[in-house]
Scaffold this motif. Sequence first.
Motif: not given
Length: 455
Positions: A343-355, A333-338
């Motif tokens: 909420m839109n986020s890269p790869h459908g993963i929340p930003v805090d976990l993506l970090d 996935r690209g930028i899509c809803n969690v």
Amino acid sequence: MNIEEVQSTAKKQRIATHTHIRGLGLEPSGRAIDMAAGFVGQKEAREAAGLVVDMIKQKKMAGRALLLAGPPGTGKTALALGVSQELGTKVPFCPMVGSEVYSSEVKKTEVLMENFRRAIGLRIKENKEVYEGEVTELSPEESESLTGGYGKSIGSVIIGLKTIKGTKQLRLEASIYDALIKEKVAVGDVIYIEANSGAVKRVGRSDAFATEFDLEAEEYVPLPKGEVSKKKEIVQDVTLHDLDAANARPQGGQDILSLMGQMMKPRKTEITDKLRQEINKVVNGFIDKGTAELVPGVLFIDEVHMLDMECFSYLNRALESSLSPIVIFATNRGICNVRGTDMNSPHGIPVDLLDRLVIIRTQTYGPAEMIQILAIRAQVEELHIDEESLADLGEIGQRTSLRHAVQLLSPASIVAKLNGREEICKADLDEVCALYLDAKSSAKLLQDQQEKYIS
């Protein structure tokens, strides 16, 4: 004399999507070889995965997470399987798909925790007093039934064990005879019996019997060295989930309710946090004494965008645990809803976990790489295809997708055989292309003929 050919009885291996993957195809220096171990291209991704394998082997990666991100059909699952092959069978590898967490019987977080614990191995080393050898005699001794009936029961069993140094005869309890029957022990097998617990383990068939014609595929082992009675280091590989399940399973009683419960199909039940904490204490005690060693494995979660906010927040906490495996996520996935939010986020993963994640990106394959992959698949599936047809199939893959091109190989080979040829040619490919649509052609057809379909 009538001689006829018969079909071989040898079992054929089932060809799956990633059967051809045998590792990451790296040099000892860690550099990726252009075409090796079933892999073509993706050199940067393979080298990055190779570093991860090294860190896992050195136990420097526990509790960390990795994300394989790239378009569909770029080898993300193949990379994860390559990592699994490089790690070998001694390191636990637990694959799952994001949608597996949605169950009507078990909570989502429970499914995640169960898979987390499946991916953590425990190597237990114990010095035990054992009786080991080749069985030379196995004679049960009957005694009068204790219930006062006419029948007789097994009171004890005489067993003869032989090693290179000598032989010994043992009289064992009836309960050990039951264990011998369960392990299917026969004269000529090599076994060991633990002196304290009476546990029986069949190691294999003695290699003295290896010349005999046997329909069953037996594992032959040499005659044990030393005395029959000895101290032996026994190594057992288990996962934390194995320990959880063994301790959570009710043992059952002799009353009617217990018997009914055992007869009925058991439902999948949750293992409590309290039980897991108790097992963690015992495991930590083993590790502190030096009798056990923790082996952090790999949990591979494909289609991670299928998880929802509850699962992602749980993963945040689970990754910080002292008993945590290496987690590899994969998504196309690209930028899509969690899932379950706006909420839109890269790869459908929340930003805090993506970090927290180290991201490995896979690239789309070029025409030459696609042709090489198709050639490997044809070889694995034992199909014959000429160079011109392979190039044509590569063009089809560029126009549609690699997956669609791979799927056309088997039908094209059947069409070739129906036309009296062993080798796939361009005409066979044209015929199967006319029969089967790819996803893009199907979507275009739906768009053009929208009024004919129910929407």
